[in-house]
Design a protein around this motif. Sequence first.
Motif, PDB file in Angstrom:
ATOM      1  N   GLU A  46       1.357  -1.003   0.296  1.00 16.36           N
ATOM      2  CA  GLU A  46       0.376   0.267   0.149  1.00 16.36           C
ATOM      3  C   GLU A  46       1.153   1.517  -0.177  1.00 16.36           C
ATOM      4  OE1 GLU A  46      -3.033   2.718  -0.066  1.00 16.36           O
ATOM      5  OE2 GLU A  46      -3.097   0.556  -0.228  1.00 16.36           O
ATOM      6  N   ILE A  47       1.978   1.036   1.174  1.00 14.39           N
ATOM      7  CA  ILE A  47       2.645   2.026   1.300  1.00 14.39           C
ATOM      8  C   ILE A  47       3.605   2.469  -0.035  1.00 14.39           C
ATOM      9  CG2 ILE A  47       4.607   3.528   2.402  1.00 14.39           C
ATOM     10  CD1 ILE A  47       3.568   1.987   4.497  1.00 14.39           C
ATOM     11  N   GLU A  48       4.483   1.173  -0.989  1.00 15.86           N
ATOM     12  CA  GLU A  48       4.728   1.624  -2.312  1.00 15.86           C
ATOM     13  C   GLU A  48       3.746   2.273  -3.037  1.00 15.86           C
ATOM     14  OE1 GLU A  48       7.531   0.854  -3.227  1.00 15.86           O
ATOM     15  OE2 GLU A  48       8.357  -0.942  -2.005  1.00 15.86           O
ATOM     16  N   SER A  49       2.284   1.627  -3.391  1.00 13.05           N
ATOM     17  CA  SER A  49       1.571   2.902  -4.220  1.00 13.05           C
ATOM     18  C   SER A  49       1.172   4.275  -4.040  1.00 13.05           C
ATOM     19  CB  SER A  49       0.011   1.530  -4.098  1.00 13.05           C
ATOM     20  OG  SER A  49      -0.632   2.091  -4.824  1.00 13.05           O
ATOM     21  N   GLN A  50       1.338   4.458  -2.831  1.00 20.18           N
ATOM     22  CA  GLN A  50       1.797   5.454  -2.381  1.00 20.18           C
ATOM     23  C   GLN A  50       2.900   6.455  -3.029  1.00 20.18           C
ATOM     24  OE1 GLN A  50       0.641   6.416   1.772  1.00 20.18           O
ATOM     25  NE2 GLN A  50      -1.023   4.817   1.507  1.00 20.18           N
ATOM     26  N   ARG A  51       3.339   6.372  -2.043  1.00 17.40           N
ATOM     27  CA  ARG A  51       5.045   6.736  -3.463  1.00 17.40           C
ATOM     28  C   ARG A  51       4.995   6.505  -4.785  1.00 17.40           C
ATOM     29  NH1 ARG A  51      10.490   3.098  -2.548  1.00 17.40           N
ATOM     30  NH2 ARG A  51       9.642   1.967  -4.157  1.00 17.40           N
ATOM     31  N   ALA A  52       4.623   5.768  -5.267  1.00 14.57           N
ATOM     32  CA  ALA A  52       4.590   5.716  -6.669  1.00 14.57           C
ATOM     33  C   ALA A  52       3.917   6.791  -7.077  1.00 14.57           C
ATOM     34  CB  ALA A  52       4.093   4.131  -7.307  1.00 14.57           C
ATOM     35  N   ALA A  53       3.003   6.987  -6.617  1.00 19.23           N
ATOM     36  CA  ALA A  53       1.808   7.949  -6.971  1.00 19.23           C
ATOM     37  C   ALA A  53       2.200   9.115  -7.341  1.00 19.23           C
ATOM     38  CB  ALA A  53       0.542   7.913  -6.370  1.00 19.23           C
ATOM     39  N   ILE A  54       3.067   9.764  -6.066  1.00 24.11           N
ATOM     40  CA  ILE A  54       3.745  10.598  -4.794  1.00 24.11           C
ATOM     41  C   ILE A  54       5.008  11.482  -5.520  1.00 24.11           C
ATOM     42  CG2 ILE A  54       5.293  12.064  -3.340  1.00 24.11           C
ATOM     43  CD1 ILE A  54       3.352  11.263  -1.222  1.00 24.11           C
ATOM     44  N   GLU A  55       5.267   9.884  -6.383  1.00 22.19           N
ATOM     45  CA  GLU A  55       6.387  10.267  -7.567  1.00 22.19           C
ATOM     46  C   GLU A  55       6.384  10.841  -8.800  1.00 22.19           C
ATOM     47  OE1 GLU A  55       8.595   6.127  -8.050  1.00 22.19           O
ATOM     48  OE2 GLU A  55      10.184   7.248  -6.192  1.00 22.19           O
ATOM     49  N   LYS A  56       4.731  10.629  -9.031  1.00 20.49           N
ATOM     50  CA  LYS A  56       4.057  10.769 -10.453  1.00 20.49           C
ATOM     51  C   LYS A  56       3.670  12.619 -10.570  1.00 20.49           C
ATOM     52  CE  LYS A  56       0.605   9.945 -12.935  1.00 20.49           C
ATOM     53  NZ  LYS A  56      -0.573   9.421 -13.754  1.00 20.49           N
ATOM     54  N   ASP A  57       3.718  12.878  -9.366  1.00 23.63           N
ATOM     55  CA  ASP A  57       3.007  13.961  -8.821  1.00 23.63           C
ATOM     56  C   ASP A  57       4.257  14.744  -9.079  1.00 23.63           C
ATOM     57  OD1 ASP A  57       0.295  13.092  -8.650  1.00 23.63           O
ATOM     58  OD2 ASP A  57       0.395  13.390  -6.674  1.00 23.63           O
ATOM     59  N   ILE A  58       5.138  14.399  -8.527  1.00 27.30           N
ATOM     60  CA  ILE A  58       6.968  15.732  -8.108  1.00 27.30           C
ATOM     61  C   ILE A  58       7.368  15.630  -9.838  1.00 27.30           C
ATOM     62  CG2 ILE A  58       8.983  14.981  -7.837  1.00 27.30           C
ATOM     63  CD1 ILE A  58       7.522  13.025  -5.477  1.00 27.30           C
ATOM     64  N   ILE A  59       7.136  14.351 -10.362  1.00 23.49           N
ATOM     65  CA  ILE A  59       6.955  14.930 -11.492  1.00 23.49           C
ATOM     66  C   ILE A  59       6.969  16.086 -12.387  1.00 23.49           C
ATOM     67  CG2 ILE A  59       7.302  13.413 -14.399  1.00 23.49           C
ATOM     68  CD1 ILE A  59       8.455  10.580 -12.419  1.00 23.49           C
ATOM     69  N   GLU A  60       4.766  15.420 -12.305  1.00 21.08           N
ATOM     70  CA  GLU A  60       3.988  16.733 -12.960  1.00 21.08           C
ATOM     71  C   GLU A  60       4.526  17.766 -12.962  1.00 21.08           C
ATOM     72  OE1 GLU A  60       0.603  14.836 -12.351  1.00 21.08           O
ATOM     73  OE2 GLU A  60       0.727  13.215 -13.510  1.00 21.08           O
ATOM     74  N   THR A  61       4.670  18.208 -10.768  1.00 26.39           N
ATOM     75  CA  THR A  61       4.595  19.925 -10.889  1.00 26.39           C
ATOM     76  C   THR A  61       5.899  19.917 -10.850  1.00 26.39           C
ATOM     77  OG1 THR A  61       3.537  18.653  -8.578  1.00 26.39           O
ATOM     78  CG2 THR A  61       5.114  20.353  -7.974  1.00 26.39           C
ATOM     79  N   VAL A  62       7.340  19.311 -11.395  1.00 25.90           N
ATOM     80  CA  VAL A  62       8.580  19.977 -11.876  1.00 25.90           C
ATOM     81  C   VAL A  62       8.179  20.440 -13.411  1.00 25.90           C
ATOM     82  CG1 VAL A  62      11.232  18.808 -12.087  1.00 25.90           C
ATOM     83  CG2 VAL A  62      10.152  18.863 -10.200  1.00 25.90           C
TER      84      VAL A  62
END
Length: 212
Positions: A41-57
């Motif tokens: 579950e946490i791995e899934s959350q981390r993957a989603a945040i990594e995607k958000d970070i890329i989009e934000t940058v």
Amino acid sequence: MIKAGIVMIAEEEIILFLENEDDIKKNLQIESENLLAEIKEIESQRAAIEKDIIETVQTSIHYDSEGGGSSGKKRDLGNVLSMTKKILEDQIASLTYSYRLNLQQIEKNHRLRLVIATLPTLSKEVLIRTYRKKEKWEYVEQVLDISHSKLARLKKKALQDVCEIYDSGYTNIQLAKLKNTTTLATHEAKIAGRENILPGQIKITDKGDFGL
């Protein structure tokens, strides 16, 4: 304590295992499954945040190139996301460590189970009756037709043998090949000019039992 890559065991641990084997096995299984589910579950959350970070940058870069005024806020959001990602990674590391400890305990119990199975029939029965079945000493003495002092000696020797065999250099595969044999086999291993024989076992010379 570790000896030659094997986690050593104390008599108290053996007794606890004998008294609660089924519960220990069940609890470790449940805890392992829960840990894996939480890690996933946490791995899934981390993957989603990594995607958000890329989009934000990427958005921040776009605003900078267009001369927009929101790039600072985007970078702040990126920092928050990066911090959140680090927190999740720390949680994953902690849970993974706990899961590995669980696996070590499962392996320890597996080896202990193999060791107990190699004991002579009477020694094994004494341990099972006194600890797992929790039978009274008087009843065990009557059923096995032995004196109180002999029962005490057998129990003490059986626990000592389990400790020695468990802490020995014998692999689990070697121990498994000794399981349920009426005459327990040993293989010859010369250490400091002496043969290494499992406590309480009968020496034989057939090294083929261990595939050596």
